[in-house]
Design a protein around this motif. Structure first.
Motif, short mmCIF file in Angstrom:
data_model
loop_
_atom_site.label_atom_id
_atom_site.label_comp_id
_atom_site.label_asym_id
_atom_site.label_seq_id
_atom_site.Cartn_x
_atom_site.Cartn_y
_atom_site.Cartn_z
N ARG A 120 36.39 40.16 32.73
CA ARG A 120 35.90 38.75 31.99
C ARG A 120 34.88 39.49 31.15
O ARG A 120 34.15 40.23 31.54
N THR A 131 38.80 36.94 28.60
CA THR A 131 39.16 37.74 29.69
C THR A 131 40.49 38.89 29.27
O THR A 131 41.32 38.06 28.46
N LEU A 153 38.05 35.10 39.77
CA LEU A 153 39.08 35.33 38.86
C LEU A 153 40.12 35.90 39.55
O LEU A 153 39.96 37.09 40.06
N GLU A 196 41.16 30.76 37.86
CA GLU A 196 39.69 30.78 38.17
C GLU A 196 39.21 29.73 38.91
O GLU A 196 39.56 28.56 38.61
#
Length: 297
Positions: free
Chosen positions: A233, A239, A193, A204
Motif C-alpha cells: 500500500r 496499491t 489488506l 481490505e
C-alpha cells in the motif's frame, strides 16, 4: 473502433511511462531476487530457489527468504547474515520480516512455526503453528507479519484464513477469506489488506472485519486477477499487487499492477523476457524504515 481491452492497455502504457517505479522483487518461477530500475533494467540479481519475500533494509542491504532459508546480502553481493532451514525434515520458508531489534522473523512450512532469528543465525524465539493435518506442507502458510504490539498475522494458505496470534502464540482471532490467502498487510487504523491467492481477489477489512475495499477478478478490463500474491500500500492510497502467473498463465498479462482506490491502473510491469512469476515486490521510491513498519507490505 478499438476494443475496450485495447483502450485499457493503451491507457496503462501511457500511465506507466509517467509513473514508473524502481523496485525489488522475487521471481519465484525464475529463481531470482532482483533490483529493477524505473526504466525496467535489472541492476542487481541474486539467484536462489523459489524466493518468497524481500526487503531493502535501512543500511542498503537486501533481506530475502527462499525455500531453504534466508539471506541478508550487500549491494556488492557479500552475505552478512544467513539462516539455513533444517535439513533433517522437509521445510519451506515462505515469509520473512526485519524486526526493530535486528532479528529476522521467518515462517516455515513443515516445521509449522514462526521463528525469530538473531544476528548470529540462532533462533531467539519460536512460536508453533497448528496446521490442519490434511493440509499438505506446501500449502500450510504464506505471508506472515509481526505487529508493533508483538502480535503475529499469519496467512493459513490451505485453510483459507488469516490468524492473529499474541506474542506467545495464543490464537486471538481467525478471519475466513476466499481462496488461499498469500499476503496479509497491517494498515493504519487496524485495517488489514489481504490477497486471496487463487481466490482471484483482494480485500481490505476494517478493525471490525468489514470489507471497506475490494478488487474482483474482472473489475479491471485487460487485467484479470490471477493468483494474487505480494502487495504494498502506497502513501497516496494506491496499491501495488503481484499477479502470479503460474498455473498456466505465464506470459499472458502484466505481472505487477498499481491500482487506485477507484480501480484504475496507473502502472504495470509486463516483462516476460526477464521474469516468469513475480510474487513479491517492494517499491524503492517510497521512503520509510521497514524495521519500524513504515513501509506497508
Amino acid at each position: 473502433m478499438p476494443t475496450l481491452r485495447l483502450l485499457a492497455v493503451l491507457l496503462a502504457l501511457v500511465s506507466s511511462a509517467a509513473a514508473a517505479h524502481p523496485f525489488l522483487c522475487c521471481d519465484y518461477g525464475g529463481g531470482k531476487v532482483c533490483v529493477v530500475s524505473a526504466e525496467g533494467k535489472i541492476e542487481w540479481q541474486w539467484d536462489c530457489k523459489a524466493p518468497q519475500d524481500c526487503w531493502k533494509l535501512p543500511n542498503g542491504n537486501y533481506l530475502f527468504c527462499f525455500v531453504s532459508g534466508a539471506l541478508e546480502v550487500t549491494p556488492d553481493k557479500k552475505v552478512v547474515w544467513e539462516y539455513k532451514a533444517p535439513t533433517d525434515v522437509k521445510v519451506e520458508v515462505h515469509a520473512c520480516q526485519p524486526l526493530p531489534d535486528g532479528n529476522v522473523m521467518l515462517v516455515e512450512c513443515g516445521t509449522s512455526r514462526i521463528i525469530e532469528v538473531d544476528r548470529a543465525g540462532k533462533i531467539a524465539k519460536e512460536i508453533k503453528l497448528a496446521a490442519a493435518p490434511e493440509i499438505k506442507l506446501h500449502n500450510q502458510f504464506r505471508g506472515t507479519r509481526k505487529l508493533a504490539n508483538g502480535h503475529y498475522l499469519v496467512a493459513f494458505k490451505g485453510e483459507g484464513k488469516i490468524v492473529e496470534l499474541d506474542g506467545e502464540g495464543k490464537v486471538l482471532r481467525q478471519i475466513k477469506v476466499p481462496g488461499d490467502p498469500h499476503e496479509v498487510v497491517p494498515l493504519p487504523e487496524g485495517h488489514l489488506l489481504i490477497t486471496c491467492g487463487d481466490g482471484h481477489q483482494v480485500r481490505e477489512l476494517d478493525a471490525k472485519e468489514n470489507i471497506v475495499w475490494e478488487l474482483g477478478e474482472n473489475d479491471i478490463p485487460g487485467y484479470t486477477l490471477r493468483l494474487m500474491a505480494g502487495c504494498q500500500r502506497l502513501p497516496n492510497g494506491n496499491t501495488v499487487f503481484c499477479v502470479y502467473l503460474g498455473h498456466g498463465h505465464i506470459g499472458e498479462q502484466a505481472q505487477v499492477i498499481e491500482v487506485t482506490r477507484d480501480k484504475k491502473i496507473v502502472w504495470d510491469v509486463a516483462d516476460h523476457a526477464q521474469f516468469k512469476t513475480i510474487n513479491q515486490i517492494m517499491l524503492l521510491d517510497v521512503p520509510g524504515d521497514v524495521t519500524k513498519g513504515e513501509i506497508l507490505r
